[in-house]
Design a protein around this motif. Structure first.
Motif, PDB file in Angstrom:
ATOM      1  N   ASP A 107       0.812   5.382  -0.646  1.00 26.78           N
ATOM      2  CA  ASP A 107      -0.044   6.564  -0.789  1.00 26.78           C
ATOM      3  C   ASP A 107       0.713   7.715  -0.122  1.00 26.78           C
ATOM      4  O   ASP A 107       0.735   7.805   1.099  1.00 26.78           O
ATOM      5  CB  ASP A 107      -1.383   6.292  -0.071  1.00 26.78           C
ATOM      6  CG  ASP A 107      -2.294   7.508  -0.103  1.00 26.78           C
ATOM      7  OD1 ASP A 107      -1.993   8.457  -0.848  1.00 26.78           O
ATOM      8  OD2 ASP A 107      -3.299   7.505   0.637  1.00 26.78           O
TER       9      ASP A 107
ATOM     10  N   HIS B 144       0.851  -1.189   0.000  1.00 26.63           N
ATOM     11  CA  HIS B 144       0.000   0.000   0.000  1.00 26.63           C
ATOM     12  C   HIS B 144       0.893   1.247   0.000  1.00 26.63           C
ATOM     13  O   HIS B 144       1.612   1.496   0.968  1.00 26.63           O
ATOM     14  CB  HIS B 144      -0.912  -0.030   1.229  1.00 26.63           C
ATOM     15  CG  HIS B 144      -1.918   1.075   1.236  1.00 26.63           C
ATOM     16  ND1 HIS B 144      -2.737   1.328   2.296  1.00 26.63           N
ATOM     17  CD2 HIS B 144      -2.245   1.984   0.291  1.00 26.63           C
ATOM     18  CE1 HIS B 144      -3.510   2.361   2.002  1.00 26.63           C
ATOM     19  NE2 HIS B 144      -3.233   2.766   0.804  1.00 26.63           N
TER      20      HIS B 144
ATOM     21  N   THR C 197       4.501  -2.676   7.512  1.00 28.32           N
ATOM     22  CA  THR C 197       3.530  -2.579   6.419  1.00 28.32           C
ATOM     23  C   THR C 197       2.517  -3.706   6.627  1.00 28.32           C
ATOM     24  O   THR C 197       2.652  -4.515   7.555  1.00 28.32           O
ATOM     25  CB  THR C 197       4.210  -2.755   5.044  1.00 28.32           C
ATOM     26  OG1 THR C 197       4.648  -4.115   4.939  1.00 28.32           O
ATOM     27  CG2 THR C 197       5.391  -1.816   4.877  1.00 28.32           C
TER      28      THR C 197
END
Ligand SMILES: Cc1cc2nc3c(=O)[nH]c(=O)nc-3n(C[C@H](O)[C@H](O)[C@H](O)COP(=O)(O)OP(=O)(O)OC[C@H]3O[C@@H](n4cnc5c(N)ncnc54)[C@H](O)[C@@H]3O)c2cc1C
Length: 379
Positions: free
Chosen positions: A249, A247, A260
């Motif tokens: 962003d 992920h 993570t």
């Protein structure tokens, strides 16, 4: 014996390796870095190194040889296979590991208005070498972006006796981290040293004309000079993670301790977004590295070992220190001047918020700042 691969051989990556050894880890550690340099520290690059008072050897981080790690330098990671925990590099090598730490930092942003061949950015030692050589030949310098980095470059150029025009789209310098009254103190500091500061101004056009640089400004004026530095921010180095299913962003998304969502894969430093926040400061990188090393060693790190966000900056003879939130000026905040005077650019201010996090700002008040900081830590 376990194997740990750290991608990014700079402050955060080096600090993870160092913390692992301090915790007694005997794991095989591989440190992969795309720069050809052994790990070095970036803060001197915009200050002493540009000024000529710090040399390259003084920027190196610790004693890498004593850590007993395998260094793979000049080696760019190009892909991460999360389930196999495998890193691939541009030179065709693959590194498998039990645990992987992503520490690839950030790179300077260069807006499309600027031709890369006409301007300097400052992120790496090589950038600093080139900028230092160009500064030695320049008389007049344009600095675009009055964030922490742009302000430091402007201060160093002035200390070298160069004429400096500093422009920013915001009304004052360091406005991304400082409320207007503190930003005004930074502006006064620069103006007092002879910098031409123009807030609310952008460069609309930059070209080379008859051997000199010529910049069109949004206030309708033109600047002519020898050298332009663009310091308008940085972007996390995450391209190599495309297709990894991690992920991402605005940085690699992690919990508060660098984990993570993928087991055995962590992120630290400028590339990492811990608990919704990406911090691009030296102290965060080292604190995060210690937490991740503890996690890898199976220890349970405590969240309170992470301080409020902290950044320092050296401009002229002034050390500026900022802890917590010194930006929000919502009127509900009470500002207590603990020492000195803001108008003298020599003060320590405590920002107290009802229900919000505290802030501290100091100019040249290292001792008062340290005292207030430890009070806040125990409060
Ligand atoms: C000029 C300058 C001055 C600064 N001054 C201050 C200061 O005064 N105070 C302060 O608090 N902070 C300061 N900072 C910020 C501080 O230096 C950073 O927060 C810190 O360097 C972050 O460390 P990092 O290891 O996460 O990232 P970085 O230092 O960016 O290191 C990441 C490393 O990973 C490498 N890399 C990237 N992609 C790959 C890949 N795919 N494969 C292999 N390697 C890769 C990069 O080339 C780099 O070597 C300054 C930063 C700069 C640039």
């Amino acid at each position: 014996m376990s194997r740990i691969v750290i991608v990014g051989a700079s402050l955060a990556g080096y600090s993870v390796a160092e913390s692992l050894r301090k915790l007694g880890s005997e794991a095989d550690i591989v440190l992969i870095g795309d720069e050809p340099e052994t790990p070095y520290d970036r803060p001197p690059l915009s200050k002493g190194f540009l000024l000529g008072t710090v040399e390259e050897a003084d920027t190196r981080l610790g004693d890498i040889a004593s850590l007993g790690v395998e260094l793979s330098l000049g080696s760019t990671a190009t892909a991460l296979d999360v389930s196999a925990r495998r890193v691939q590099t541009a030179n065709g090598e693959t590194f498998e590991a039990d645990q992987i730490v992503i520490a690839t930092g950030a790179r300077a942003v260069l807006p499309a208005t600027f031709d890369r061949d006409l301007v300097h950015t400052l992120r790496t030692l090589e950038d600093a070498r080139v900028l230092r050589a160009s500064l030695a030949r320049a008389r007049s310098v344009l600095v675009v972006g009055a964030g922490v980095l742009g302000c430091e470059v402007a201060a160093t150029a002035r200390q070298l006796g160069r004429q400096v025009l500093l422009v920013d789209r915001m009304d004052g310098p360091m406005r991304a981290v400082l409320a207007p009254r503190f930003s005004a103190a930074v502006r006064d500091l620069h103006v007092g040293h002879g910098v031409d500061f123009r807030g609310g101004t952008v460069v609309t056009d930059l070209r080379r004309e008859r051997g000199a640089l010529k910049a069109g400004l949004s206030d309708g004026q033109w600047w002519r000079g020898d050298l332009a530095v663009v310091a308008v921010g940085s972007r996390p180095c995450v391209d190599w993670l495309a297709g990894s299913d991690l992920h991402v962003d605005d940085g690699v998304v992690c919990d508060w301790s660098g984990r993570t969502a993928a087991t055995g894969i962590y992120a630290v430093g400028d590339v990492a977004r811990w608990a919704g926040r990406r911090s691009e400061h030296w102290t965060a990188a080292t604190q995060q590295a210690a937490v991740v090393a503890a996690r890898i060693c199976g220890l349970a790190p405590e969240r309170r070992t992470l301080s409020l966000p902290y950044v320092w900056s050296d401009q002229y003879d002034t050390k500026i220190q900022i802890l917590g939130d010194a930006l929000t000026d919502d009127g509900a905040a009470k500002v207590e001047i603990v020492a000195g005077e803001v108008g003298d650019a020599n003060f320590c201010a405590h920002i107290i918020r009802n229900g919000g996090g505290p802030g501290l700002v100091a100019f040249k008040q290292i001792r008062s700042f340290a005292q207030m900081r430890s009070k806040l830590a125990v409060a």
